[in-house]
Write a protein that holds these residues in place. Structure first.
Motif, PDB file in Angstrom:
ATOM      1  N   GLY A  18      14.839   6.709   2.846  1.00  0.00           N
ATOM      2  CA  GLY A  18      14.735   7.279   4.186  1.00  0.00           C
ATOM      3  C   GLY A  18      13.466   8.070   4.429  1.00  0.00           C
ATOM      4  N   ARG A  19      12.373   7.634   3.835  1.00  0.00           N
ATOM      5  CA  ARG A  19      11.078   8.291   4.020  1.00  0.00           C
ATOM      6  C   ARG A  19      10.098   7.276   4.588  1.00  0.00           C
ATOM      7  NH1 ARG A  19       9.041  11.845  -0.626  1.00  0.00           N
ATOM      8  NH2 ARG A  19       8.202  12.925   1.164  1.00  0.00           N
ATOM      9  N   THR A  20       8.995   7.770   5.153  1.00  0.00           N
ATOM     10  CA  THR A  20       7.972   6.842   5.630  1.00  0.00           C
ATOM     11  C   THR A  20       7.241   6.248   4.435  1.00  0.00           C
ATOM     12  OG1 THR A  20       6.198   8.479   5.775  1.00  0.00           O
ATOM     13  CG2 THR A  20       7.624   8.198   7.743  1.00  0.00           C
ATOM     14  N   HIS A  21       6.690   5.064   4.640  1.00  0.00           N
ATOM     15  CA  HIS A  21       5.944   4.412   3.564  1.00  0.00           C
ATOM     16  C   HIS A  21       4.732   5.261   3.174  1.00  0.00           C
ATOM     17  CE1 HIS A  21       3.460   0.964   1.815  1.00  0.00           C
ATOM     18  NE2 HIS A  21       4.446   1.209   0.969  1.00  0.00           N
ATOM     19  N   ASP A  22       4.066   5.875   4.152  1.00  0.00           N
ATOM     20  CA  ASP A  22       2.923   6.742   3.849  1.00  0.00           C
ATOM     21  C   ASP A  22       3.312   7.872   2.902  1.00  0.00           C
ATOM     22  OD1 ASP A  22       1.145   5.290   5.378  1.00  0.00           O
ATOM     23  OD2 ASP A  22       1.232   6.633   7.100  1.00  0.00           O
ATOM     24  N   ASN A  23       4.472   8.484   3.125  1.00  0.00           N
ATOM     25  CA  ASN A  23       4.922   9.564   2.243  1.00  0.00           C
ATOM     26  C   ASN A  23       5.227   9.064   0.845  1.00  0.00           C
ATOM     27  OD1 ASN A  23       4.663  11.713   4.015  1.00  0.00           O
ATOM     28  ND2 ASN A  23       6.693  11.416   4.877  1.00  0.00           N
ATOM     29  N   VAL A  24       5.827   7.889   0.747  1.00  0.00           N
ATOM     30  CA  VAL A  24       6.114   7.320  -0.578  1.00  0.00           C
ATOM     31  C   VAL A  24       4.806   7.004  -1.307  1.00  0.00           C
ATOM     32  CG1 VAL A  24       7.149   5.357  -1.799  1.00  0.00           C
ATOM     33  CG2 VAL A  24       8.398   6.469   0.063  1.00  0.00           C
ATOM     34  N   LEU A  25       3.819   6.456  -0.591  1.00  0.00           N
ATOM     35  CA  LEU A  25       2.514   6.187  -1.206  1.00  0.00           C
ATOM     36  C   LEU A  25       1.880   7.477  -1.718  1.00  0.00           C
ATOM     37  CD1 LEU A  25       0.924   3.584   1.253  1.00  0.00           C
ATOM     38  CD2 LEU A  25       1.892   3.148  -1.014  1.00  0.00           C
ATOM     39  N   LYS A  26       1.941   8.546  -0.939  1.00  0.00           N
ATOM     40  CA  LYS A  26       1.398   9.846  -1.368  1.00  0.00           C
ATOM     41  C   LYS A  26       2.115  10.345  -2.613  1.00  0.00           C
ATOM     42  CE  LYS A  26       0.054  11.318   3.248  1.00  0.00           C
ATOM     43  NZ  LYS A  26       0.357  12.199   4.382  1.00  0.00           N
ATOM     44  N   ILE A  31       2.108  11.263  -8.487  1.00  0.00           N
ATOM     45  CA  ILE A  31       2.703  11.016  -9.809  1.00  0.00           C
ATOM     46  C   ILE A  31       1.660  10.411 -10.738  1.00  0.00           C
ATOM     47  CG2 ILE A  31       4.411   9.659 -11.092  1.00  0.00           C
ATOM     48  CD1 ILE A  31       6.229   9.928  -8.566  1.00  0.00           C
ATOM     49  N   ILE A  32       0.875   9.460 -10.231  1.00  0.00           N
ATOM     50  CA  ILE A  32      -0.176   8.829 -11.046  1.00  0.00           C
ATOM     51  C   ILE A  32      -1.165   9.879 -11.539  1.00  0.00           C
ATOM     52  CG2 ILE A  32      -2.168   7.274 -10.946  1.00  0.00           C
ATOM     53  CD1 ILE A  32      -0.412   5.462  -9.100  1.00  0.00           C
ATOM     54  N   LYS A  33      -1.551  10.815 -10.678  1.00  0.00           N
ATOM     55  CA  LYS A  33      -2.451  11.899 -11.095  1.00  0.00           C
ATOM     56  C   LYS A  33      -1.804  12.731 -12.196  1.00  0.00           C
ATOM     57  CE  LYS A  33      -4.803  12.458  -6.687  1.00  0.00           C
ATOM     58  NZ  LYS A  33      -4.971  13.322  -5.501  1.00  0.00           N
ATOM     59  N   GLN A  34      -0.513  13.019 -12.054  1.00  0.00           N
ATOM     60  CA  GLN A  34       0.191  13.858 -13.028  1.00  0.00           C
ATOM     61  C   GLN A  34       0.291  13.192 -14.401  1.00  0.00           C
ATOM     62  OE1 GLN A  34       4.009  14.814 -11.372  1.00  0.00           O
ATOM     63  NE2 GLN A  34       3.165  16.297  -9.930  1.00  0.00           N
ATOM     64  N   ILE A  35       0.411  11.868 -14.426  1.00  0.00           N
ATOM     65  CA  ILE A  35       0.565  11.181 -15.721  1.00  0.00           C
ATOM     66  C   ILE A  35      -0.769  10.741 -16.307  1.00  0.00           C
ATOM     67  CG2 ILE A  35       2.951  10.494 -15.308  1.00  0.00           C
ATOM     68  CD1 ILE A  35       1.971   7.676 -14.663  1.00  0.00           C
TER      69      ILE A  35
END
Length: 78
Positions: A18-26, A31-35
């Motif tokens: 139930g989120r926008t695709h833009d928010n999921v991409l962000k 997460i990629i930065k964190q790992i």
């Protein structure tokens, strides 16, 4: 024999949570930065694209099972 990994798209994840695709991409990019960046995320998130209704190519990610698990534990907290 090569194992084929099943994936789900970030657009499908957005619809499911139930989120926008833009928010999921962000969320995924954070997460990629964190790992640790691009080289460390390939077993979780695979960069991809999709074509929208106006025939425009847009960014997308394919999430592996491990990526879905990581997103579900971290995505909504970022």
């Amino acid at each position: 024999m090569e194992k084929i990994e099943r994936t789900i798209t970030s657009k499908e994840v957005a619809e499911m949570v139930g989120r926008t695709h833009d928010n999921v991409l962000k969320d995924i990019r954070n997460i990629i930065k964190q790992i640790g960046g691009v080289k460390n995320h390939e077993s979780y998130f695979i960069e991809s694209t999709y074509t929208n209704s106006q025939n425009k190519e847009l960014p997308n990610y394919l999430l592996t099972k491990k990526g879905c698990e990581l997103y579900s534990t971290n995505g909504n907290q970022i």
